[in-house]
Design a protein around this motif. Structure first.
Motif, PDB file in Angstrom:
ATOM      1  N   LYS A  65       0.847  -1.197   0.000  1.00  0.00           N
ATOM      2  CA  LYS A  65       0.000   0.000   0.000  1.00  0.00           C
ATOM      3  C   LYS A  65       0.878   1.242   0.000  1.00  0.00           C
ATOM      4  CE  LYS A  65      -3.970  -2.064   2.362  1.00  0.00           C
ATOM      5  NZ  LYS A  65      -4.947  -1.904   3.472  1.00  0.00           N
ATOM      6  N   GLN A  66       0.311   2.318  -0.525  1.00  0.00           N
ATOM      7  CA  GLN A  66       1.049   3.589  -0.567  1.00  0.00           C
ATOM      8  C   GLN A  66       0.746   4.406   0.690  1.00  0.00           C
ATOM      9  OE1 GLN A  66       0.189   6.129  -3.900  1.00  0.00           O
ATOM     10  NE2 GLN A  66       2.221   7.065  -3.815  1.00  0.00           N
ATOM     11  N   VAL A  68       0.021   7.640   2.713  1.00  0.00           N
ATOM     12  CA  VAL A  68      -0.584   8.947   2.380  1.00  0.00           C
ATOM     13  C   VAL A  68      -0.993   9.683   3.656  1.00  0.00           C
ATOM     14  CG1 VAL A  68      -1.410   8.186   0.098  1.00  0.00           C
ATOM     15  CG2 VAL A  68      -2.847   7.866   2.132  1.00  0.00           C
ATOM     16  N   VAL A  71      -6.455   8.791   3.702  1.00  0.00           N
ATOM     17  CA  VAL A  71      -6.804   7.579   2.959  1.00  0.00           C
ATOM     18  C   VAL A  71      -8.142   7.752   2.259  1.00  0.00           C
ATOM     19  CG1 VAL A  71      -7.364   5.127   3.147  1.00  0.00           C
ATOM     20  CG2 VAL A  71      -5.495   6.090   4.505  1.00  0.00           C
ATOM     21  N   GLU A  74      -8.949   2.247   1.164  1.00  0.00           N
ATOM     22  CA  GLU A  74      -8.190   1.407   2.095  1.00  0.00           C
ATOM     23  C   GLU A  74      -7.517   0.215   1.393  1.00  0.00           C
ATOM     24  OE1 GLU A  74     -10.842   0.182   5.126  1.00  0.00           O
ATOM     25  OE2 GLU A  74     -10.788   2.105   6.200  1.00  0.00           O
ATOM     26  N   GLU A  77      -4.256   2.248  -0.031  1.00  0.00           N
ATOM     27  CA  GLU A  77      -3.579   3.323   0.703  1.00  0.00           C
ATOM     28  C   GLU A  77      -3.595   3.051   2.210  1.00  0.00           C
ATOM     29  OE1 GLU A  77      -4.823   6.983  -2.324  1.00  0.00           O
ATOM     30  OE2 GLU A  77      -6.041   6.542  -0.556  1.00  0.00           O
ATOM     31  N   GLU A  79      -2.510   5.214   6.124  1.00  0.00           N
ATOM     32  CA  GLU A  79      -2.031   6.444   6.774  1.00  0.00           C
ATOM     33  C   GLU A  79      -0.623   6.249   7.307  1.00  0.00           C
ATOM     34  OE1 GLU A  79      -4.744   7.690   9.745  1.00  0.00           O
ATOM     35  OE2 GLU A  79      -6.191   8.530   8.309  1.00  0.00           O
ATOM     36  N   THR A  95       5.939   2.938  -0.299  1.00  0.00           N
ATOM     37  CA  THR A  95       5.000   1.817  -0.162  1.00  0.00           C
ATOM     38  C   THR A  95       5.466   0.915   0.961  1.00  0.00           C
ATOM     39  OG1 THR A  95       6.219   0.521  -1.822  1.00  0.00           O
ATOM     40  CG2 THR A  95       4.339   1.835  -2.608  1.00  0.00           C
TER      41      THR A  95
END
Length: 441
Positions: A65-66, A68, A71, A74, A77, A79, A95
């Motif tokens: 997941k990236q 950020v 979000v 989910e 992405e 948190e 990531t």
């Protein structure tokens, strides 16, 4: 206490003959596929792994997941604060691999991965079958006839199936369900639908493997099979040699009261087998190869690679065999083309040849006497290269002799022409009738 999942996995592994770890690995890959299907039609590239608990069967998904600030999805992405629990030094925009098991993933996995799992297990099973048999090419295998499909005999060999194609079947054999056969594993092909095992009942090496099974001396190498000639279902000739002094190679193969060779004949449904002594001398090998016929003499023509074999009159049909089968197999076994003659036929041929030689010698002697007593005459070679004798033209002798003088001698049959004491031509004398026809023309 072991779960039902573990029991099911163990049962599948036992039935299919493949390791439990391989089945779990296939199921994990199938569950990755199932998870990716929950992400929509065009998810961004991301790393996904699934860990399957071999005891409980519970699946845990780990996805990339990236990181950020806020979000929005989910599935893709996470948190920064949550990401730092996994990797403290992670920064926004990077990531991180996070546990991402959906709440209803168990139901989704069961629905979407069933066929993939089954197919995956089949593929693993095929790989293990290929691995089990890939080193057994060229071996003698005991198989059971399962069914016949489009001329192919389908054989069951443990967990695998083999095919006996029509061209590898013996015409005299009759195949039925449940029949047990010994076959030669001729070829193993790795195809898209799994390994394809090709068996044979006609291959010459089937004979080799059967002899190795029945004759300990061949199996341990003290007796060697040097050559085989076979017409499947009908007859086979095998040439054997001892590699250790004091061993009878033919007797070893036949066995006490013929029990060893009879076992092989029974396995081949009555196919006749001749075991003969191999010899480095082609004459001896050819004589042995024509067994059970007796041979008087063998003459070899090295240039044409032909052997003329003389047999007693009463042995001629036995040496040739039914429809030439015995001599045909003997030729294949020895590598020589064989011409068989009876002793009487050879004697008659020699007598006729002697008479022809006698006639030729007598004729040559008579011609020599006539030439000695013949008158020597001279003739001038005409412009067209011919000469005239008794109103008949003979030639041409060649334009380069035109105008030169030649000598001639005539016998009752021919005219001989000499130039500078060297014979340059001879012609059959033209009869009077032929001269008249020539003059009319």
């Amino acid at each position: 206490m072991k779960s039902d999942f573990y029991t099911a996995i163990s049962q599948i592994a036992a039935e299919r003959g493949i390791p439990k770890e391989a089945i779990i690995d296939v199921m994990e890959k199938a569950l990755i596929t199932a998870y990716k299907r929950t992400l929509g039609n065009n998810p961004p590239p991301m790393e996904v792994t699934v860990k399957l608990d071999s005891q409980t069967g519970a699946a845990t998904v780990f996805a990339e997941k990236q990181v950020v600030d806020e979000v929005f999805d989910e599935r893709f992405e996470v948190e920064l604060t949550d990401a730092q629990k996994v990797r403290p030094d992670v920064q926004i925009g990077e990531t991180v691999i996070m546990e991402s098991t959906p709440n209803d993933f168990g139901r989704i996995a069961a629905q979407t991965a069933k066929q993939v799992v089954l197919q995956g297990i089949k593929e693993v099973e095929r790989e293990y079958i290929y691995g089990e048999y890939m080193d057994r090419e060229g071996e003698l295998i005991t198989a059971t006839v399962q069914r016949i499909a489009k001329g192919n005999v389908i054989l069951e060999m443990g967990k695998a199936e083999a095919i006996l194609p029509p061209k590898e079947q013996v015409d005299n054999d009759r195949y039925y369900h449940g029949q047990r056969l010994k076959v030669y594993l001729m070829e193993i092909r790795k195809e898209d639908r799994g390994p394809r095992l090709i068996a044979s009942r006609t291959h010459k090496n089937l004979i080799v493997r059967l002899f190795e099974m029945e004759v300990p001396e061949i199996f341990n190498g003290t007796v060697e099979i040097k050559s085989i000639a076979r017409e499947p279902g009908l007859r086979t000739k095998v040439a054997v040699a001892a590699r250790q002094e004091g061993i009878d190679p033919v007797g070893s193969c036949v066995g006490m009261r013929g029990i060893r060779i009879q076992n092989i004949v029974n396995e081949l449904n009555g196919e006749k087998i001749d075991v003969v002594q191999w010899s480095p001398d082609p004459k001896d090998l050819i004589a042995n190869a024509l067994s059970p016929a007796q041979v008087v003499e063998v003459h070899l023509n090295e240039d044409d690679h032909v052997a003329q074999v003389i047999v007693p009159d009463k042995q001629l049909s036995l040496a040739i065999g039914k429809e030439g089968q015995n001599v045909r197999l003997a030729a294949k076994l020895s590598g020589w083309r064989i011409d068989i003659k009876s002793a009487t036929a050879l004697l008659e041929e020699e007598r006729a040849s002697a008479e022809v030689r006698g006639y030729a010698e007598a004729e040559a002697m008579a011609t020599e006497v006539e030439l000695t007593n013949a008158k020597v005459e001279t003739r001038k070679v005409q412009a067209n290269g011919t000469i005239v004798y008794q109103k008949a033209s003979y030639g041409p002798l060649g334009n380069d002799l035109a105008g030169d003088t030649v000598q001639l001698r005539a016998t009752s049959q021919k005219i001989y022409i000499y130039y500078q004491d060297r014979l340059i031509a001879s012609y059959i004398l033209i009869e009077a009738e032929d001269k008249a026809e020539i003059e009319e023309v």
